[in-house]
Design a protein around this motif. Structure first.
Motif: not given
Length: 450
Positions: A379-397
């Protein structure tokens, strides 16, 4: 069964479990938005149907196991289905027991899976003899489902009034494509409209950001500080039946059974209703919260699995909110899968059993172990290094790419229109279930007015 195919099932299940263990922990990831596009890509890429099913089952179980972690630690839902658990998880956090919250929710998910798999297979066999009658009236059932789900929402009148105009928008775009020759008349654009609805709220928010006045009025935040308390390490493989006490096991089991029996209803609505009903008489806030989160998590897992498996095995039509949403590509992903030739028609009962068992067992083995043992570190790794926006960007693409594949560049504009309207309706309280049911019912509904 071919040993090579078994290895493919195991590999797909492992990949699904690992991928959605990470995605499940990311805050705010909607189940439909993150499951449907990836499943659709696998279908269109030509993977074996049984492999896709194993991947999907593993992904569902893993996603539902881990989306409770950000709820317990930070009070942030990992997905739409975990939102009803925030209040109860915060009670446990307030009393210094976030690790207990994680263990209770994950154990509830495991029990929900254990109950849902055999029950779903049994119910599918019982319903299967009625499949011809149900298929004959599929369009009317979809319209009835849209009306039923609309009546269950808070803003029921807006939801009801939206059904006909939204159906005309969908079918109107299809007719425009046919008239202009963009799409042959024997081909129906479905996949990209489905994904447009899925990503609608995100597209609407992005469109609003183009307005300077709205953009300037939005609140500004600095970096968020999220405090996480160190927890004791768990030795060996965790046992969910030891983590939950007898009463919690009983309530979770009952909630899971009811989740399977009500597979055709909204999982979110049933989670809130049954979770509160089954714990309403408990006075102690800590005991009530622990019982509620375990039973709610069991119910969500059971509802998702049964909502996928029962319509898929018995009927071949997506007659549940889960089947229409996250599992939609298993039923209809033209040109590979259609309503007349989908996974229901391509797999035997033994195939369904093997894929479901492999997918669920591997997901539990990997994700439950990781959730209990390394929840805070991940959880600490995800909160720190994986932005929510980046995931949404992948799915939007992915949505834009598939829209182009469906009907060229004009369809990208069409999908954006559908997404904007769907996002607006979603904001006004018209949930995904109503919109997806309308998408399926649109051809028959519009034909009544022509």
């Amino acid at each position: 069964m071919d040993p090579v195919l078994i290895l493919q099932l195991i590999a797909a299940s492992v990949i699904g479990a690992i991928l959605y263990t990470i995605i499940g922990i990311a805050p705010g990831t909607d189940e439909t938005a993150v499951l449907a596009p990836v499943t659709l890509v696998l279908v269109l890429s030509g993977f074996e149907p049984i492999v896709i099913l194993a991947f999907f089952i593993s992904a569902i179980v893993a996603k539902k196991l881990t989306d409770s972690i950000p709820v317990a630690i930070a009070g942030i839902p990992g997905g739409v289905m975990s939102a009803p658990m925030v209040e109860h998880a915060m009670v446990l956090k307030k009393h210094g027991m976030p690790e207990i919250s994680i263990r209770k929710m994950a154990s509830g998910s495991v029990i929900g899976t254990i109950i849902a798999v055999p029950m779903s297979l049994l119910m599918a066999n019982l319903i299967a003899p009625l499949s011809d009658e149900i298929t004959q009236y599929a369009s009317q059932i979809f319209l009835g489902g849209a009306i039923f789900l609309a009546l269950m929402t808070k803003n029921r009148w807006i939801a009801l009034l939206s059904i006909v105009p939204f159906a005309f928008l969908i079918q109107g775009l299809r007719m425009f494509y046919w008239e202009t020759g963009i799409v042959p008349e024997d081909q129906t654009v479905f996949t990209s409209f489905f994904l447009g609805i899925t990503i609608g709220p995100v597209i609407l928010k992005l469109a609003e950001l183009l307005n300077g006045r709205i953009r300037r009025s939005l609140p500004r935040y600095g970096k968020k500080d999220i405090a996480m308390r160190r927890t004791a390490k768990t030795k060996g493989f965790p046992n969910p039946f030891k983590i939950l006490n007898r009463k919690e096991i009983g309530t979770t089991s009952l909630a899971s059974v009811l989740g399977v029996l009500t597979f055709f209803m909204s999982p979110v609505g049933m989670t809130i209703f049954l979770g509160e009903t089954l714990t309403s008489r408990i006075k102690d806030p800590v005991k009530k919260a622990a019982r509620a989160i375990s039973s709610m998590d069991g119910l969500t897992n059971a509802a998702y699995l049964s909502g996928t498996l029962i319509p898929l095995i018995a009927i071949g039509l997506p007659l549940s909110p889960t089947a229409i949403g996250p599992a939609g590509p298993l039923f209809n992903a033209p040109p590979v899968l259609t309503e007349e030739n989908n996974i229901h028609h391509l797999l035997s009962m033994s195939d369904f059993i093997v894929a479901t068992l492999i997918g669920s067992i591997i997901a539990i083995s990997i994700t439950f172990y990781i959730t209990i043992k390394y929840a805070q570190q991940i959880c600490a790794f995800v909160f720190r290094f994986i932005p929510h926006e980046a995931m949404l960007g992948v799915f939007f693409g992915l949505v834009i790419m598939l829209a182009y594949m469906d009907a060229g560049i004009v369809n990208i504009a069409g999908v954006i229109v559908v997404a904007l309207v769907a996002g607006f309706l979603h904001r006004k309280g018209v949930n995904y279930g109503v919109q997806f049911m309308t998408l399926y019912a649109a051809p028959w509904l519009v034909s009544l007015f022509l």
